[in-house]
Scaffold this motif. Structure first.
Motif, mmCIF file in Angstrom:
data_model
loop_
_atom_site.group_PDB
_atom_site.id
_atom_site.type_symbol
_atom_site.label_atom_id
_atom_site.label_comp_id
_atom_site.label_asym_id
_atom_site.label_seq_id
_atom_site.Cartn_x
_atom_site.Cartn_y
_atom_site.Cartn_z
ATOM 1 N N GLN A 1 0.856 -1.184 0.000
ATOM 2 C CA GLN A 1 0.000 0.000 0.000
ATOM 3 C C GLN A 1 0.894 1.237 0.000
ATOM 4 O OE1 GLN A 1 -2.225 -0.275 3.687
ATOM 5 N NE2 GLN A 1 -0.366 -0.619 4.861
ATOM 6 N N THR A 2 0.323 2.386 -0.368
ATOM 7 C CA THR A 2 1.078 3.634 -0.422
ATOM 8 C C THR A 2 0.422 4.656 0.485
ATOM 9 O OG1 THR A 2 1.715 3.202 -2.713
ATOM 10 C CG2 THR A 2 1.884 5.485 -1.948
ATOM 11 N N ILE A 3 1.219 5.284 1.351
ATOM 12 C CA ILE A 3 0.662 6.329 2.215
ATOM 13 C C ILE A 3 0.157 7.461 1.328
ATOM 14 C CG2 ILE A 3 1.183 8.108 3.923
ATOM 15 C CD1 ILE A 3 3.129 6.159 5.206
ATOM 16 N N GLY A 4 -1.077 7.844 1.535
ATOM 17 C CA GLY A 4 -1.676 8.937 0.776
ATOM 18 C C GLY A 4 -1.865 10.185 1.610
ATOM 19 N N GLN A 5 -2.024 9.995 2.928
ATOM 20 C CA GLN A 5 -2.288 11.148 3.795
ATOM 21 C C GLN A 5 -1.985 10.785 5.239
ATOM 22 O OE1 GLN A 5 -5.808 13.810 3.271
ATOM 23 N NE2 GLN A 5 -6.583 12.717 5.051
ATOM 24 N N ILE A 6 -1.302 11.681 5.929
ATOM 25 C CA ILE A 6 -1.110 11.566 7.372
ATOM 26 C C ILE A 6 -1.734 12.815 7.961
ATOM 27 C CG2 ILE A 6 0.526 11.430 9.274
ATOM 28 C CD1 ILE A 6 2.465 10.016 7.346
ATOM 29 N N GLU A 7 -2.745 12.601 8.783
ATOM 30 C CA GLU A 7 -3.542 13.715 9.307
ATOM 31 C C GLU A 7 -3.322 13.850 10.812
ATOM 32 O OE1 GLU A 7 -8.291 14.332 9.940
ATOM 33 O OE2 GLU A 7 -7.635 13.469 8.045
ATOM 34 N N GLU B 1 -9.439 5.633 -4.022
ATOM 35 C CA GLU B 1 -9.820 6.271 -2.771
ATOM 36 C C GLU B 1 -8.886 5.864 -1.655
ATOM 37 O OE1 GLU B 1 -13.846 6.367 -1.487
ATOM 38 O OE2 GLU B 1 -14.602 6.397 -3.532
ATOM 39 N N LEU B 2 -8.630 6.803 -0.763
ATOM 40 C CA LEU B 2 -7.844 6.515 0.425
ATOM 41 C C LEU B 2 -8.695 5.745 1.423
ATOM 42 C CD1 LEU B 2 -6.118 9.950 1.020
ATOM 43 C CD2 LEU B 2 -5.047 7.853 0.246
ATOM 44 N N SER B 3 -8.040 4.881 2.186
ATOM 45 C CA SER B 3 -8.725 4.171 3.258
ATOM 46 C C SER B 3 -7.738 3.963 4.397
ATOM 47 C CB SER B 3 -9.262 2.830 2.755
ATOM 48 O OG SER B 3 -8.197 2.042 2.266
ATOM 49 N N VAL B 4 -8.231 3.475 5.523
ATOM 50 C CA VAL B 4 -7.360 3.206 6.654
ATOM 51 C C VAL B 4 -6.292 2.208 6.208
ATOM 52 C CG1 VAL B 4 -7.260 2.230 8.974
ATOM 53 C CG2 VAL B 4 -9.188 3.676 8.313
ATOM 54 N N CYS B 5 -5.047 2.475 6.554
ATOM 55 C CA CYS B 5 -3.934 1.602 6.162
ATOM 56 C C CYS B 5 -4.029 0.260 6.877
ATOM 57 C CB CYS B 5 -2.605 2.262 6.508
ATOM 58 S SG CYS B 5 -2.341 3.858 5.712
ATOM 59 N N SER B 6 -3.620 -0.769 6.191
ATOM 60 C CA SER B 6 -3.578 -2.107 6.764
ATOM 61 C C SER B 6 -2.257 -2.294 7.504
ATOM 62 C CB SER B 6 -3.686 -3.157 5.653
ATOM 63 O OG SER B 6 -3.362 -4.431 6.149
ATOM 64 N N ASP B 7 -2.322 -2.846 8.701
ATOM 65 C CA ASP B 7 -1.100 -3.147 9.442
ATOM 66 C C ASP B 7 -0.368 -4.347 8.855
ATOM 67 O OD1 ASP B 7 -1.450 -1.039 11.202
ATOM 68 O OD2 ASP B 7 -2.448 -2.255 12.721
ATOM 69 N N ALA B 8 -1.069 -5.151 8.044
ATOM 70 C CA ALA B 8 -0.495 -6.392 7.516
ATOM 71 C C ALA B 8 0.307 -6.201 6.230
ATOM 72 C CB ALA B 8 -1.612 -7.407 7.269
ATOM 73 N N LEU B 9 0.063 -5.110 5.505
ATOM 74 C CA LEU B 9 0.721 -4.915 4.211
ATOM 75 C C LEU B 9 1.996 -4.092 4.338
ATOM 76 C CD1 LEU B 9 -2.341 -4.029 1.943
ATOM 77 C CD2 LEU B 9 -1.058 -6.175 1.973
ATOM 78 N N PRO B 10 3.007 -4.399 3.525
ATOM 79 C CA PRO B 10 4.157 -3.495 3.455
ATOM 80 C C PRO B 10 3.655 -2.126 2.992
ATOM 81 C CG PRO B 10 4.513 -5.466 2.103
ATOM 82 C CD PRO B 10 3.099 -5.496 2.588
ATOM 83 N N THR B 11 4.334 -1.084 3.454
ATOM 84 C CA THR B 11 3.867 0.281 3.188
ATOM 85 C C THR B 11 4.965 1.087 2.527
ATOM 86 O OG1 THR B 11 2.434 0.127 5.118
ATOM 87 C CG2 THR B 11 2.847 2.323 4.244
ATOM 88 N N TYR B 12 4.598 1.779 1.470
ATOM 89 C CA TYR B 12 5.519 2.657 0.742
ATOM 90 C C TYR B 12 5.213 4.089 1.141
ATOM 91 C CZ TYR B 12 7.902 4.857 -3.222
ATOM 92 O OH TYR B 12 8.723 5.619 -3.999
ATOM 93 N N TYR B 13 6.248 4.822 1.515
ATOM 94 C CA TYR B 13 6.142 6.246 1.874
ATOM 95 C C TYR B 13 6.689 7.032 0.681
ATOM 96 C CZ TYR B 13 7.376 10.583 4.435
ATOM 97 O OH TYR B 13 7.535 11.882 4.844
ATOM 98 N N PRO B 14 5.786 7.539 -0.180
ATOM 99 C CA PRO B 14 6.255 8.188 -1.417
ATOM 100 C C PRO B 14 6.850 9.562 -1.148
ATOM 101 C CG PRO B 14 3.890 8.435 -1.215
ATOM 102 C CD PRO B 14 4.341 7.585 -0.047
ATOM 103 N N SER B 15 7.726 9.975 -2.047
ATOM 104 C CA SER B 15 8.259 11.329 -1.936
ATOM 105 C C SER B 15 7.207 12.348 -2.334
ATOM 106 C CB SER B 15 9.535 11.486 -2.765
ATOM 107 O OG SER B 15 9.294 11.083 -4.091
ATOM 108 N N GLN B 16 6.258 11.930 -3.158
ATOM 109 C CA GLN B 16 5.085 12.748 -3.478
ATOM 110 C C GLN B 16 3.985 11.834 -4.003
ATOM 111 O OE1 GLN B 16 5.684 14.617 -7.773
ATOM 112 N NE2 GLN B 16 7.123 15.439 -6.315
ATOM 113 N N VAL B 17 2.733 12.232 -3.747
ATOM 114 C CA VAL B 17 1.592 11.447 -4.203
ATOM 115 C C VAL B 17 1.043 12.088 -5.454
ATOM 116 C CG1 VAL B 17 -0.718 10.605 -3.609
ATOM 117 C CG2 VAL B 17 1.035 10.754 -1.858
ATOM 118 N N GLN B 18 0.783 11.255 -6.473
ATOM 119 C CA GLN B 18 0.275 11.786 -7.729
ATOM 120 C C GLN B 18 -1.183 11.472 -7.893
ATOM 121 O OE1 GLN B 18 2.863 10.340 -10.803
ATOM 122 N NE2 GLN B 18 4.586 11.432 -9.965
#
Length: 142
Positions: free
Chosen positions: A87-93, A125-142
């Motif tokens: 998954q890819t981080i889309g937003q940290i609020e 669409e963004l959704s709550v991140c899964s704790d089970a999936l590897p996560t990519y922290y992008p340098s920018q979201v397109q």
């Protein structure tokens, strides 16, 4: 300009009940001030989490943010694209109290839930991140 207009009409006019946020200039000025104060990227870099470089466990990202800020932010992800496993981080609020102090983004007993925002990036669409999936922290979201 249309983004600012939307943000002011959707969020700013509600926030304007506070003296410190009662104009567009104050609202957006304070938003920039808080953004610089939070300095999310520096926090994650200190924890060894670098944008665009690797995959991370969501638990490591959550722990780093909670340890550094002392509050629980809301993290939303884009689901894996077809054929991908991360998954890819889309937003940290980050959430703030009416006194503009950081607060947990999860509701405490007896409180109502913070405002939920539906956000689309492209067609996904963004959704709550899964704790089970590897996560990519992008340098920018397109």
């Amino acid at each position: 300009s249309s983004f600012r207009k939307h943000e002011w009409e959707k969020h700013g006019t509600c926030a304007a009940t506070l003296q410190v946020l009662n104009s567009q200039k104050k609202y957006f000025g304070k938003a920039l001030e808080l953004y610089k104060h939070v300095d999310l990227n520096s926090c994650l870099l200190k924890a060894g989490i670098k944008p665009g470089s690797s995959y991370y466990q969501m638990s490591a990202i959550k722990e780093a943010l909670t340890r550094f800020y002392g509050v629980t932010p809301k993290i939303q992800c884009l689901p894996p694209e077809e054929g991908e496993k991360a998954q890819t981080i889309g937003q940290i609020e980050f959430c703030f109290s009416k006194e503009l102090q950081l607060r947990n983004c999860t509701a405490l007993k007896g409180e109502s839930d913070p405002v939920q925002v539906d956000l689309k990036l492209g067609t996904r669409e963004l959704s709550v991140c899964s704790d089970a999936l590897p996560t990519y922290y992008p340098s920018q979201v397109q």
